[in-house]
Design a protein around this motif. Structure first.
Motif, PDB file in Angstrom:
ATOM      1  N   PRO A   1       8.426   0.115   6.867  1.00  0.00           N
ATOM      2  CA  PRO A   1       7.661  -0.154   5.649  1.00  0.00           C
ATOM      3  C   PRO A   1       7.814  -1.583   5.128  1.00  0.00           C
ATOM      4  CG  PRO A   1       8.725   1.983   5.498  1.00  0.00           C
ATOM      5  CD  PRO A   1       9.275   1.307   6.721  1.00  0.00           C
ATOM      6  N   ALA A   2       9.010  -2.125   5.184  1.00  0.00           N
ATOM      7  CA  ALA A   2       9.243  -3.465   4.653  1.00  0.00           C
ATOM      8  C   ALA A   2       8.506  -4.522   5.465  1.00  0.00           C
ATOM      9  CB  ALA A   2      10.743  -3.768   4.620  1.00  0.00           C
ATOM     10  N   ALA A   3       8.368  -4.290   6.768  1.00  0.00           N
ATOM     11  CA  ALA A   3       7.733  -5.278   7.641  1.00  0.00           C
ATOM     12  C   ALA A   3       6.220  -5.303   7.446  1.00  0.00           C
ATOM     13  CB  ALA A   3       8.072  -4.989   9.099  1.00  0.00           C
ATOM     14  N   VAL A   4       5.622  -4.142   7.195  1.00  0.00           N
ATOM     15  CA  VAL A   4       4.156  -4.064   7.110  1.00  0.00           C
ATOM     16  C   VAL A   4       3.656  -3.891   5.681  1.00  0.00           C
ATOM     17  CG1 VAL A   4       3.914  -3.202   9.453  1.00  0.00           C
ATOM     18  CG2 VAL A   4       4.207  -1.568   7.574  1.00  0.00           C
ATOM     19  N   LYS A   5       4.587  -3.805   4.725  1.00  0.00           N
ATOM     20  CA  LYS A   5       4.237  -3.628   3.306  1.00  0.00           C
ATOM     21  C   LYS A   5       3.403  -2.364   3.083  1.00  0.00           C
ATOM     22  CE  LYS A   5       6.069  -7.522   1.703  1.00  0.00           C
ATOM     23  NZ  LYS A   5       6.692  -8.014   2.932  1.00  0.00           N
ATOM     24  N   VAL A   6       3.796  -1.298   3.771  1.00  0.00           N
ATOM     25  CA  VAL A   6       3.157   0.004   3.619  1.00  0.00           C
ATOM     26  C   VAL A   6       4.262   1.045   3.467  1.00  0.00           C
ATOM     27  CG1 VAL A   6       1.681   1.764   4.639  1.00  0.00           C
ATOM     28  CG2 VAL A   6       1.160  -0.650   5.005  1.00  0.00           C
TER      29      VAL A   6
ATOM     30  N   ARG B   1      -3.293  11.749   3.829  1.00  0.00           N
ATOM     31  CA  ARG B   1      -4.667  11.720   4.297  1.00  0.00           C
ATOM     32  C   ARG B   1      -5.165  10.302   4.551  1.00  0.00           C
ATOM     33  NH1 ARG B   1      -7.805  15.901   4.408  1.00  0.00           N
ATOM     34  NH2 ARG B   1      -6.647  16.983   2.767  1.00  0.00           N
ATOM     35  N   ASP B   2      -4.310   9.321   4.499  1.00  0.00           N
ATOM     36  CA  ASP B   2      -4.765   7.935   4.533  1.00  0.00           C
ATOM     37  C   ASP B   2      -4.425   7.206   5.836  1.00  0.00           C
ATOM     38  OD1 ASP B   2      -5.840   8.066   1.904  1.00  0.00           O
ATOM     39  OD2 ASP B   2      -3.792   7.974   1.116  1.00  0.00           O
ATOM     40  N   SER B   3      -4.403   7.940   6.934  1.00  0.00           N
ATOM     41  CA  SER B   3      -4.090   7.316   8.227  1.00  0.00           C
ATOM     42  C   SER B   3      -5.112   6.251   8.615  1.00  0.00           C
ATOM     43  CB  SER B   3      -4.012   8.391   9.324  1.00  0.00           C
ATOM     44  OG  SER B   3      -2.962   9.300   9.073  1.00  0.00           O
ATOM     45  N   VAL B   4      -6.382   6.472   8.279  1.00  0.00           N
ATOM     46  CA  VAL B   4      -7.415   5.486   8.609  1.00  0.00           C
ATOM     47  C   VAL B   4      -7.137   4.163   7.905  1.00  0.00           C
ATOM     48  CG1 VAL B   4      -9.857   4.925   8.284  1.00  0.00           C
ATOM     49  CG2 VAL B   4      -9.205   7.150   9.199  1.00  0.00           C
ATOM     50  N   ALA B   5      -6.671   4.226   6.663  1.00  0.00           N
ATOM     51  CA  ALA B   5      -6.332   3.004   5.934  1.00  0.00           C
ATOM     52  C   ALA B   5      -5.201   2.262   6.625  1.00  0.00           C
ATOM     53  CB  ALA B   5      -5.952   3.335   4.493  1.00  0.00           C
ATOM     54  N   LEU B   6      -4.216   2.994   7.108  1.00  0.00           N
ATOM     55  CA  LEU B   6      -3.077   2.347   7.769  1.00  0.00           C
ATOM     56  C   LEU B   6      -3.503   1.685   9.067  1.00  0.00           C
ATOM     57  CD1 LEU B   6      -1.665   4.005   5.602  1.00  0.00           C
ATOM     58  CD2 LEU B   6       0.107   4.575   7.276  1.00  0.00           C
ATOM     59  N   VAL B   7      -4.358   2.363   9.829  1.00  0.00           N
ATOM     60  CA  VAL B   7      -4.860   1.781  11.070  1.00  0.00           C
ATOM     61  C   VAL B   7      -5.696   0.544  10.765  1.00  0.00           C
ATOM     62  CG1 VAL B   7      -6.440   2.177  12.994  1.00  0.00           C
ATOM     63  CG2 VAL B   7      -4.766   3.932  12.380  1.00  0.00           C
ATOM     64  N   ALA B   8      -6.506   0.612   9.699  1.00  0.00           N
ATOM     65  CA  ALA B   8      -7.327  -0.535   9.312  1.00  0.00           C
ATOM     66  C   ALA B   8      -6.472  -1.722   8.873  1.00  0.00           C
ATOM     67  CB  ALA B   8      -8.272  -0.146   8.184  1.00  0.00           C
TER      68      ALA B   8
ATOM     69  N   GLY C   1       5.433  15.084  14.146  1.00  0.00           N
ATOM     70  CA  GLY C   1       6.692  15.759  13.866  1.00  0.00           C
ATOM     71  C   GLY C   1       7.895  15.083  14.477  1.00  0.00           C
ATOM     72  N   ASP C   2       7.766  13.800  14.848  1.00  0.00           N
ATOM     73  CA  ASP C   2       8.878  13.100  15.474  1.00  0.00           C
ATOM     74  C   ASP C   2       9.766  12.396  14.438  1.00  0.00           C
ATOM     75  OD1 ASP C   2       7.987  13.837  18.000  1.00  0.00           O
ATOM     76  OD2 ASP C   2       6.708  12.082  18.200  1.00  0.00           O
ATOM     77  N   TRP C   3       9.129  11.646  13.536  1.00  0.00           N
ATOM     78  CA  TRP C   3       9.845  10.925  12.495  1.00  0.00           C
ATOM     79  C   TRP C   3       9.099  11.106  11.187  1.00  0.00           C
ATOM     80  CZ3 TRP C   3      14.404   8.193  12.840  1.00  0.00           C
ATOM     81  CH2 TRP C   3      14.882   7.914  14.125  1.00  0.00           C
ATOM     82  N   HIS C   4       9.832  10.978  10.076  1.00  0.00           N
ATOM     83  CA  HIS C   4       9.157  11.019   8.781  1.00  0.00           C
ATOM     84  C   HIS C   4       8.268   9.792   8.604  1.00  0.00           C
ATOM     85  CE1 HIS C   4       8.288  11.845   4.642  1.00  0.00           C
ATOM     86  NE2 HIS C   4       8.769  10.688   4.255  1.00  0.00           N
TER      87      HIS C   4
ATOM     88  N   LEU D   1       0.857  -1.187   0.000  1.00  0.00           N
ATOM     89  CA  LEU D   1       0.000   0.000   0.000  1.00  0.00           C
ATOM     90  C   LEU D   1       0.895   1.240   0.000  1.00  0.00           C
ATOM     91  CD1 LEU D   1      -3.025   0.934   0.267  1.00  0.00           C
ATOM     92  CD2 LEU D   1      -2.601   1.084   2.738  1.00  0.00           C
ATOM     93  N   PHE D   2       0.623   2.172  -0.913  1.00  0.00           N
ATOM     94  CA  PHE D   2       1.362   3.437  -0.963  1.00  0.00           C
ATOM     95  C   PHE D   2       0.395   4.566  -0.635  1.00  0.00           C
ATOM     96  CE2 PHE D   2       4.646   0.959  -2.678  1.00  0.00           C
ATOM     97  CZ  PHE D   2       5.810   1.716  -2.781  1.00  0.00           C
TER      98      PHE D   2
END
Length: 361
Positions: free
Chosen positions: A123-128, A94-101, A115-118, A89-90
């Motif tokens: 990403p490699a572990a969760v395929k996001v 605005r897609d925080s809900v998708a990531l939580v889902a 504002g802590d980390w980019h 998933l890329f």
């Protein structure tokens, strides 16, 4: 490929009307299973409560900014449910809900907006991929990863989320062209919420729909009612299957609406009126799905309460995690600049460590 095979439907695909009543099944589209629809409802309830909580955290100073996706939950949840766990998933900002889902830790998802980390997750572990703030640049990255999967002989699919404003960027068009030529297994999913910040769609394009933008590049395209979970999930499932089978990229445009302002720093009343918002509120994707599921006897008051209780518990967890102050270690500034640090970075890090050690002595 014939031109007629590329063209989207003349009208957006729809299974359920705005009032929650079922409409005649669109030709060529399969209704999702009852079990999947019930699960989608649960995730939509949780996603909306998460979105509300994140918006509140900006007012409390715990988030620097938050771009709400209230009103777009059908798109966010369907995007996740259409994919396998090993698909990529890329997302946009605005897609925080998708990531939580998708199951990511909400505190890690919100790290960027705090504002802590980019990027707060691996990403490699969760395929996001990391949430992308620059418009449309993630589409090129998505195609590159999809092409890598194709070359390696893997059957994974990449789904790239993009807003309507992003389709006006050159990167988007370059991504479409490259994906089509290489027959990369990528799905471009446009969430057309009506505005690129304050710029309405009519001032961005003269095309009859954004879905037609894929046709010129030889990309199969479709448009869908983005507030109808059944329709979005059905169309995206078809698009993912198309890409996975080796037939190349697919473009989907979802017609939806951003109920809140662009971010908490925006004043949406300056460019849209309350009557417009009220009209779209009547097509609310969560209320529409709930009504449909109730009519079919798939959920009842108890099921809704159970989902809402789970969402409240989840929101409490988000508050607890975000209310904890972050302990920042300046040494981590150098950790993810390059895979192999340059000589200059090694020297700079050593100087910083020496200064920190001297200060602690």
């Amino acid at each position: 490929m014939r031109l007629e095979d590329l063209l989207p439907s003349p009208e957006p695909v729809r299974f359920v009307a705005a009032d929650g009543t079922e409409t005649p099944a669109p030709a060529g589209h399969v209704r999702p299973s009852d079990e999947l629809l019930v699960e989608a409802h649960r995730r939509m309830v949780l996603g909306r409560r998460f979105d509300t909580q994140a918006t509140a955290l900006t007012k409390q100073g715990r988030l620097a900014v938050y771009p709400s996706s209230r009103g777009q939950e059908a798109c966010q949840i369907a995007a996740v449910l259409a994919l396998r766990d090993d698909d990529w998933l890329f997302p946009t900002y605005r897609d925080s809900v998708a990531l939580v889902a998708r199951g990511l830790d909400p505190a890690e998802v919100l790290t960027l907006l705090r504002g802590d980390w980019h990027c707060g997750y691996d990403p490699a572990a969760v395929k996001v991929a990391p949430q992308c703030t620059p418009l449309a640049t993630q589409t090129i990255h998505a195609v590159g990863l999809a092409e890598a999967l194709r070359r390696k002989g893997e059957d994974g699919v990449v789904l790239a989320l993009i807003g309507d404003g992003g389709t006006s960027e050159g990167d988007f068009h370059e991504a479409l062209n490259f994906a089509a030529v290489r027959r990369a297994p990528v799905v471009f999913f446009i969430q057309n919420n009506g505005y690129a910040i304050s710029v309405p769609l009519a001032q961005q394009t003269a095309a009859p729909a954004l879905a037609y933008k894929g046709v010129g590049y030889g990309v199969v395209s479709e448009q869908v009612d983005g507030n109808d979970l059944l329709a979005v999930l059905s169309v995206l499932t078809t698009a993912v299957q198309h890409a996975r089978s080796g037939r190349g990229p697919y473009l989907v445009e979802a017609h939806t609406y951003r109920m809140e302002a662009h971010t908490n720093a925006d004043d949406a009343t300056r460019y849209r009126d309350e009557a417009e918002v009220t009209r779209w509120a009547a097509a609310d994707p969560l209320a529409r799905l709930q009504t449909y599921l109730r009519h079919r006897g798939l959920i009842d008051d108890e099921a809704v309460r159970t989902a809402e209780d789970e969402a409240e518990a989840f929101a409490a967890e988000v508050r607890t995690k975000l209310n904890a102050d972050v302990v920042a270690d300046p040494r981590t500034l150098f950790d993810h600049v390059f895979a192999e640090p340059t000589a200059q970075l090694v020297e700079q890090r050593a100087q910083l460590v020496a200064e920190l050690d001297a200060g602690e002595a």
